[in-house]
Design an enzyme around this catalytic site. Structure first.
Site, PDB file in Angstrom:
ATOM      1  N   GLU A  60       2.470 -10.721 -12.336  1.00 48.29           N
ATOM      2  CA  GLU A  60       2.248 -10.744 -13.972  1.00 48.29           C
ATOM      3  C   GLU A  60       1.269 -11.873 -14.146  1.00 48.29           C
ATOM      4  OE1 GLU A  60       5.082 -10.384 -12.071  1.00 48.29           O
ATOM      5  OE2 GLU A  60       6.769  -9.606 -13.246  1.00 48.29           O
ATOM      6  N   CYS A  95       8.501 -15.292 -14.217  1.00 48.22           N
ATOM      7  CA  CYS A  95       7.439 -14.470 -14.884  1.00 48.22           C
ATOM      8  C   CYS A  95       7.658 -14.159 -16.340  1.00 48.22           C
ATOM      9  CB  CYS A  95       7.276 -13.223 -14.253  1.00 48.22           C
ATOM     10  SG  CYS A  95       6.803 -13.272 -12.456  1.00 48.22           S
ATOM     11  N   SER A 178       5.261  10.846  28.085  1.00 46.23           N
ATOM     12  CA  SER A 178       5.118  10.901  26.687  1.00 46.23           C
ATOM     13  C   SER A 178       3.855  10.038  26.226  1.00 46.23           C
ATOM     14  CB  SER A 178       6.167  10.236  25.948  1.00 46.23           C
ATOM     15  OG  SER A 178       6.187   8.809  25.967  1.00 46.23           O
ATOM     16  N   TRP A 180      -0.126  10.458  26.704  1.00 41.63           N
ATOM     17  CA  TRP A 180      -0.157  10.204  25.401  1.00 41.63           C
ATOM     18  C   TRP A 180      -0.139  11.666  24.669  1.00 41.63           C
ATOM     19  CZ3 TRP A 180       1.291   5.575  24.094  1.00 41.63           C
ATOM     20  CH2 TRP A 180       0.625   4.546  24.800  1.00 41.63           C
ATOM     21  N   THR A 206      13.575   3.846  26.456  1.00 42.10           N
ATOM     22  CA  THR A 206      12.293   3.577  26.273  1.00 42.10           C
ATOM     23  C   THR A 206      11.733   2.392  26.991  1.00 42.10           C
ATOM     24  OG1 THR A 206      12.475   5.108  23.965  1.00 42.10           O
ATOM     25  CG2 THR A 206      10.389   3.446  24.468  1.00 42.10           C
ATOM     26  N   ASP A 210       8.909   3.458  29.796  1.00 46.48           N
ATOM     27  CA  ASP A 210       7.462   3.327  29.248  1.00 46.48           C
ATOM     28  C   ASP A 210       7.137   1.845  29.749  1.00 46.48           C
ATOM     29  OD1 ASP A 210       7.834   5.714  28.376  1.00 46.48           O
ATOM     30  OD2 ASP A 210       7.747   5.328  26.339  1.00 46.48           O
ATOM     31  N   GLU A 300      10.274   2.523  17.327  1.00 42.83           N
ATOM     32  CA  GLU A 300       9.580   3.252  18.169  1.00 42.83           C
ATOM     33  C   GLU A 300      10.412   3.809  19.401  1.00 42.83           C
ATOM     34  OE1 GLU A 300       5.381   2.365  19.261  1.00 42.83           O
ATOM     35  OE2 GLU A 300       5.519   0.468  17.705  1.00 42.83           O
ATOM     36  N   SER A 308      20.889   8.182  16.572  1.00 40.25           N
ATOM     37  CA  SER A 308      22.077   7.294  16.171  1.00 40.25           C
ATOM     38  C   SER A 308      21.675   6.978  14.738  1.00 40.25           C
ATOM     39  CB  SER A 308      22.183   6.165  16.986  1.00 40.25           C
ATOM     40  OG  SER A 308      22.598   6.197  18.133  1.00 40.25           O
TER      41      SER A 308
END
Ligand SMILES: NC(=O)c1ccc[n+]([C@@H]2O[C@H](COP(=O)([O-])OP(=O)(O)OC[C@H]3O[C@@H](n4cnc5c(N)ncnc54)[C@H](OP(=O)(O)O)[C@@H]3O)[C@@H](O)[C@H]2O)c1
Length: 374
Positions: A60, A95, A178, A180, A206, A210, A300, A308
């Site tokens: 504002e 404000c 995975s 890519w 993961t 990875d 990710e 979950s």
């Protein structure tokens, strides 16, 4: 132009302007503001502003300053704002004070502020004779405040899931490959997302498969450095993993239900187990917010953690990156596992905010249904 169409146009514009600061304002909300005057030849926009960064001027005041810079007097004009103007002294004065002092005649806002201290600005405005109206004419403006309102009401961070999948809904092959699935343009998008959130979260699966870094690379400006978070019930994350080895340079948290120890550079958050025997995600997210101030999390993770979170109704937003590829292998990994859903009504439905092609792939941007209410 009808009042409804005018309101939608102004609030849409305020929301679009506010988005420019995505990643710079947390834990404050993204807020945009437009000041307009109705004239004989249509509406004249005399000031535009947005909250640019945490601790900075509110939208504002930015819009009022813009108005004066352009040589206009805001007296008697209408102020459109994506969030109800605040009435408390925080890092900035209220404000409502600036709006009343400027002689604004009418305030139209898209969401009520549920904060104990900041909320209730419309009552202050009404008392001072400023007409104030809450409007749901612009979906863009209404949903802009979802992350902020989620934090206030649910006392947890806003959760954004991101995954890359094939056309048949697989996120890895049966052997766990995975990288890519999608092309380089999508991977750049992921780095951009990482540069705007407080935390990036994966499960121990993961992390083991990875060995990711989870940092934001090759982005023009890293707006905030995301803490890397691993849900690791038994404390099995390898001390030789990239995450542990680089914990001295990039904040790293292991959320565990075990007594496992890690090098001093790794912060350990010990939580309870959920009904399924793994880290209790609701407690984990709540404590990331209350103890570490994590306002937004980019998930990710692989299928178990995604399952979950879905089960617990904790995915607020999703960026789904779809590659035009089919694996056709029933043993390949699905997006999410762990739920029992015999009927279609057992599925979790999201609404699509936007679909767009990037290179050979498509990005679906989705939001949880049911958010966006005042
Ligand atoms: N295409 C993509 O976008 C993408 C993204 C990520 C991963 N992946 C692939 O997914 C595969 C890994 O799958 P994943 O399911 O093992 O990965 P994950 O979901 O990231 O990790 C699962 C593990 O996290 C731990 N965990 C802790 N708390 C949990 C909770 N509340 N709910 C669920 N799990 C919890 C469990 O192990 P503990 O019992 O040890 O705690 C569980 O086995 C890899 O092949 C990887 O490449 C693909």
């Amino acid at each position: 132009m009808t009042d409804e169409r005018r309101t939608k146009r102004m609030l849409d514009l305020a929301a679009r302007v506010a988005w420019r600061a995505w990643g710079d304002t947390d834990p404050n909300p993204l807020v945009g503001c437009v000041i307009a005057r109705e004239g004989g030849r249509g509406d004249e926009i005399i000031g535009i502003g947005h909250h640019r960064r945490f601790g900075g001027l509110h939208a504002e005041r930015e819009a009022l300053a813009d108005c004066r810079r352009r040589g206009h007097d805001p007296k008697g004009a209408t102020l459109y704002c994506t969030l109800e103007p605040c009435r408390h002294v925080g890092k900035q004065p209220p404000c409502t004070e600036a709006v009343i002092e400027a002689g604004i005649a009418r305030v139209v806002y898209a969401r009520r502020d549920p904060g104990h201290e900041s909320g209730g600005g419309c009552a202050v405005l009404e008392t001072a004779g400023v007409e104030s109206v809450c409007s749901d004419a612009s979906m863009l403006a209404t949903r802009l405040s979802d992350p902020f309102i989620c934090r206030v009401r649910e006392n947890r961070p806003w959760v954004i899931a991101k995954w890359a999948q094939t056309l048949d809904g697989k996120i890895a092959t049966r052997t766990g490959e995975s990288q890519w699935i999608t092309g380089p343009l999508m991977r750049r998008r992921v780095h951009r997302l990482r540069s705007r959130v407080d935390a990036v979260l994966v499960g121990s699966g993961t992390a083991a498969a990875d060995d990711p870094m989870l940092t934001a690379r090759d982005v023009r400006r890293v707006r905030r450095v995301a803490t890397r978070v691993v849900l690791d019930t038994g404390g099995r994350l390898s001390h030789d993993s990239a995450l542990v080895r680089t914990a001295g340079q990039t904040p790293t948290v292991v959320v565990t239900a075990s007594e496992a120890t890690f090098p001093a550079s790794v912060r350990v958050l010990r939580v309870g187990r959920g009904g399924d025997g793994v880290v209790d995600v609701t407690e984990a997210l709540g404590r990331l917010w209350t103890e570490l101030g994590v306002a937004s999390v980019l998930v990710e993770a692989g299928p178990r953690v995604l399952g979950s979170l879905l089960q617990a109704g904790l995915i607020d937003e999703a960026f789904v990156h779809i590659a035009p590829m089919v694996l056709g292998d029933a043993e390949a990994m699905s997006v999410a596992v762990g739920r029992t859903a015999p009927r279609l009504t057992d599925g979790r439905r999201l609404s699509v905010v936007r679909a767009r092609a990037l290179g050979e792939d498509v990005e679906l941007w989705c939001r949880r249904r049911g958010t966006g209410q005042s």
